[in-house]
Write a protein that holds these residues in place. Sequence first.
Motif, PDB file in Angstrom:
ATOM      1  N   GLU A   1       0.848  -1.188   0.000  1.00  0.00           N
ATOM      2  CA  GLU A   1       0.000   0.000   0.000  1.00  0.00           C
ATOM      3  C   GLU A   1       0.886   1.241   0.000  1.00  0.00           C
ATOM      4  OE1 GLU A   1      -1.925  -0.816   3.719  1.00  0.00           O
ATOM      5  OE2 GLU A   1      -3.657  -1.684   2.715  1.00  0.00           O
ATOM      6  N   LEU A   2       0.383   2.316  -0.615  1.00  0.00           N
ATOM      7  CA  LEU A   2       1.130   3.570  -0.660  1.00  0.00           C
ATOM      8  C   LEU A   2       0.286   4.699  -0.088  1.00  0.00           C
ATOM      9  CD1 LEU A   2       2.577   3.414  -4.294  1.00  0.00           C
ATOM     10  CD2 LEU A   2       3.813   2.981  -2.178  1.00  0.00           C
ATOM     11  N   THR A   3       0.943   5.658   0.536  1.00  0.00           N
ATOM     12  CA  THR A   3       0.246   6.844   1.035  1.00  0.00           C
ATOM     13  C   THR A   3       0.096   7.847  -0.113  1.00  0.00           C
ATOM     14  OG1 THR A   3       2.271   7.999   1.651  1.00  0.00           O
ATOM     15  CG2 THR A   3       1.260   6.570   3.329  1.00  0.00           C
ATOM     16  N   LEU A   4      -0.734   8.849   0.118  1.00  0.00           N
ATOM     17  CA  LEU A   4      -0.907   9.923  -0.857  1.00  0.00           C
ATOM     18  C   LEU A   4       0.438  10.560  -1.194  1.00  0.00           C
ATOM     19  CD1 LEU A   4      -2.501  12.082  -2.459  1.00  0.00           C
ATOM     20  CD2 LEU A   4      -2.853  13.269  -0.292  1.00  0.00           C
ATOM     21  N   GLN A   5       1.225  10.873  -0.178  1.00  0.00           N
ATOM     22  CA  GLN A   5       2.519  11.521  -0.395  1.00  0.00           C
ATOM     23  C   GLN A   5       3.465  10.634  -1.214  1.00  0.00           C
ATOM     24  OE1 GLN A   5       3.100  14.738   0.522  1.00  0.00           O
ATOM     25  NE2 GLN A   5       4.959  14.558  -0.683  1.00  0.00           N
ATOM     26  N   GLU A   6       3.484   9.349  -0.917  1.00  0.00           N
ATOM     27  CA  GLU A   6       4.348   8.419  -1.669  1.00  0.00           C
ATOM     28  C   GLU A   6       3.935   8.356  -3.131  1.00  0.00           C
ATOM     29  OE1 GLU A   6       5.561   5.205   1.810  1.00  0.00           O
ATOM     30  OE2 GLU A   6       3.624   4.984   0.808  1.00  0.00           O
ATOM     31  N   ILE A   7       2.634   8.312  -3.382  1.00  0.00           N
ATOM     32  CA  ILE A   7       2.146   8.263  -4.766  1.00  0.00           C
ATOM     33  C   ILE A   7       2.493   9.559  -5.491  1.00  0.00           C
ATOM     34  CG2 ILE A   7       0.112   8.092  -6.247  1.00  0.00           C
ATOM     35  CD1 ILE A   7      -1.171   6.402  -3.927  1.00  0.00           C
ATOM     36  N   ALA A   8       2.251  10.700  -4.845  1.00  0.00           N
ATOM     37  CA  ALA A   8       2.542  12.002  -5.457  1.00  0.00           C
ATOM     38  C   ALA A   8       4.017  12.116  -5.830  1.00  0.00           C
ATOM     39  CB  ALA A   8       2.136  13.128  -4.509  1.00  0.00           C
ATOM     40  N   GLU A   9       4.897  11.689  -4.926  1.00  0.00           N
ATOM     41  CA  GLU A   9       6.336  11.738  -5.212  1.00  0.00           C
ATOM     42  C   GLU A   9       6.711  10.803  -6.350  1.00  0.00           C
ATOM     43  OE1 GLU A   9       8.315  10.927  -1.496  1.00  0.00           O
ATOM     44  OE2 GLU A   9       7.607  12.818  -0.617  1.00  0.00           O
ATOM     45  N   LYS A  10       6.110   9.624  -6.372  1.00  0.00           N
ATOM     46  CA  LYS A  10       6.415   8.623  -7.392  1.00  0.00           C
ATOM     47  C   LYS A  10       6.017   9.096  -8.795  1.00  0.00           C
ATOM     48  CE  LYS A  10       6.204   3.586  -7.508  1.00  0.00           C
ATOM     49  NZ  LYS A  10       7.628   3.386  -7.441  1.00  0.00           N
ATOM     50  N   ILE A  11       4.892   9.803  -8.909  1.00  0.00           N
ATOM     51  CA  ILE A  11       4.422  10.232 -10.232  1.00  0.00           C
ATOM     52  C   ILE A  11       4.819  11.667 -10.573  1.00  0.00           C
ATOM     53  CG2 ILE A  11       2.511   8.596 -10.156  1.00  0.00           C
ATOM     54  CD1 ILE A  11       0.607  10.998  -9.750  1.00  0.00           C
ATOM     55  N   GLY A  12       5.401  12.383  -9.613  1.00  0.00           N
ATOM     56  CA  GLY A  12       5.862  13.749  -9.881  1.00  0.00           C
ATOM     57  C   GLY A  12       4.751  14.775  -9.971  1.00  0.00           C
ATOM     58  N   GLU A  13       3.685  14.569  -9.229  1.00  0.00           N
ATOM     59  CA  GLU A  13       2.564  15.514  -9.207  1.00  0.00           C
ATOM     60  C   GLU A  13       2.364  16.050  -7.798  1.00  0.00           C
ATOM     61  OE1 GLU A  13       0.901  16.823 -11.577  1.00  0.00           O
ATOM     62  OE2 GLU A  13       1.171  15.482 -13.270  1.00  0.00           O
TER      63      GLU A  13
END
Length: 64
Positions: free
Chosen positions: A21-33
């Motif tokens: 599972e990923l947090t919102l912050q982890e996803i945002a950093e991963k996709i650059g948004e």
Amino acid sequence: MVKLNKTDKLVLEALKSEAKELTLQEIAEKIGESPKKTFKSLRKLFQNEYVDTKARKYTIINKE
């Protein structure tokens, strides 16, 4: 069927590529948004049953 935009597709790919599972912050950093734009996408994906959330962590729903 909902139309997915570029951010939606990036979010789904990020979740597919992780075995956890990923947090919102982890996803945002991963996709650059930004977290705001990422959250809007996650909300849309959740409402359309593409992702699930538990304790502010997101996972992809296997639609097979």
